[in-house]
Write an enzyme that holds these catalytic residues in place. Structure first.
Site, PDB file in Angstrom:
ATOM      1  CB  SER A  91      17.001  53.495  70.011  1.00 40.42           C
ATOM      2  OG  SER A  91      15.733  53.178  69.755  1.00 40.42           O
ATOM      3  N   GLY A  92      15.678  52.346  72.892  1.00 36.67           N
ATOM      4  CA  GLY A  92      15.394  51.272  73.406  1.00 36.67           C
ATOM      5  C   GLY A  92      14.718  50.161  72.522  1.00 36.67           C
ATOM      6  CB  SER A  93      12.004  50.394  69.985  1.00 34.52           C
ATOM      7  OG  SER A  93      12.675  51.638  69.012  1.00 34.52           O
ATOM      8  N   GLY A 259      11.614  53.221  74.155  1.00 32.96           N
ATOM      9  CA  GLY A 259      12.208  52.828  75.360  1.00 32.96           C
ATOM     10  C   GLY A 259      12.904  54.191  76.061  1.00 32.96           C
ATOM     11  CB  THR A 260      15.040  56.907  74.901  1.00 30.96           C
ATOM     12  OG1 THR A 260      14.222  57.199  73.695  1.00 30.96           O
ATOM     13  CG2 THR A 260      16.147  56.171  74.573  1.00 30.96           C
TER      14      THR A 260
END
Length: 358
Positions: A91-93, A259-260
């Site tokens: 996960s980006g965040s 982010g994804t």
């Protein structure tokens, strides 16, 4: 007092998405890799995820990241991501928040300027670049997962909506990508509930129609996510801005653009031949927060051209806290997590492990 335990937490957010970083109170988990430790939590100790995301301690819109000692020799720490839908491998965040947390905890001592280090996610090694100014972590850039387009501009009949055109990208999970304007949305905060209801109907229709398989991971379950794409605005050479929002679970629209989700958009833009190396996409959320995705290259994986990318954003620390877990409380299901609870301070254990391996 044997039924009383404490967890040490650092609450953070990136783009509005709250990530609750567990820095202490959990015993070492079995598993030779962070991925195996994640699988242990998922299969044998899911009570930790439920405890911190459900009442009385949390809400489904939050995420949880458990810091664990890294198993990869290049990583300073590992982290296991827990969300309402389960255990995403990336996960980006959550990565932005975890990178900030390891700096704030001192696992990686803060230094002025650019700092580079690696974290170990269940998906593998993730390179991090953090910018620190006057002791403040002002931005973090992390690698996005290799992303690709599985399905381009398919159509589906959705009850109550009609025909919907969608593409499907993989960027850490499978995403349906849809044009928000064609569905009548402006992507403003007042539309949040309507966006969630619309996305749920589309995702259910796609799930009923077909499944998706990753080129190396195989079947990763039904398509869970939908990303609404707003109009693109050219704001500079190789720099595009677009309003966006991401649905992740019934009733849950992410506060950030994710982010994804941003990586999935980059994969679509590349598929359409609209990106050059170094080009940037800034996605803007319903709450006017943003992430910047940068296209860094491609490589071939079988039939798929896979997009390499980075995500840049900022995480803010909201709170440092100890929460009390009282196993006599009828709202606390200790039976699903008592075997991993500890009173040792886990951030120190992670830090000591990192120092020993340095």
């Amino acid at each position: 007092m044997k039924n009383i335990h404490t967890l040490q937490l650092m609450d953070t957010h990136a783009g509005g998405d709250v990530s609750r970083i567990v820095t202490g109170g959990i015993d070492a988990l079995p598993g030779a890799t962070v991925r195996e430790q994640m699988e242990y939590l998922r299969d044998d100790a899911d009570g930790l995820r439920r405890l911190l995301l459900e009442e009385p301690y949390g809400i489904p819109e939050m995420s949880v990241d458990l810091l664990v000692p890294a198993t990869h020799p290049e990583a300073v720490a590992g982290y296991i991501i827990m969300e309402v839908m389960g255990y995403p491998i990336y996960s980006g965040s959550n990565t932005l928040c975890t990178a900030t947390a390891v700096l704030e905890c001192g696992i990686v001592p803060k230094q002025e300027g650019i700092q580079r280090f690696a974290l170990e996610a269940p998906a593998g090694l993730v390179q991090i670049e953090a910018r620190v100014h006057n002791g403040v972590v002002e931005s973090v850039t992390c690698e996005g997962l290799p992303s690709y387009i599985d399905t381009y501009r398919d159509t589906i009949q959705v009850p109550g909506i009609g025909e919907v055109t969608y593409s499907v990208a993989y960027s850490g999970g499978f995403y349906a990508l849809v044009d928000a304007t064609k569905l009548g949305f402006k992507l403003i905060r007042e539309e949040e509930q309507a966006l969630s209801a619309c996305a749920h109907k589309i995702v259910e229709a796609i799930q009923a129609k077909r499944g998706f398989s990753h080129y190396t991971l195989g079947d990763v379950g039904p398509l869970p996510f939908l990303h609404f794409m707003g109009p693109e605005e050219q704001v500079g050479e190789g720099y595009v801005r677009s309003r966006s929002t991401t649905y992740v679970h019934p009733g849950v629209i992410c506060r950030s653009t994710t982010g994804t989700g941003t990586s999935a958009r980059l994969a679509l833009m590349n598929y359409e031949g609209r990106l050059n190396v170094g080009d940037k996409l800034e996605t803007i959320s319903l709450r006017e927060t943003g992430f910047i995705g940068t296209f860094t290259g491609t490589h071939q994986e079988g039939a798929y051209q896979v997009v390499e990318n980075t995500i840049t954003g900022r995480s803010y620390v909201l709170a440092h806290s100890d929460i009390v877990i009282n196993c006599d409380d009828p709202l606390v299901a200790c039976g699903e997590l008592h075997h991993i609870l500890s009173d040792r301070h886990h951030a120190n254990a992670v830090k000591e492990s990192s120092i020993r391996s340095a």
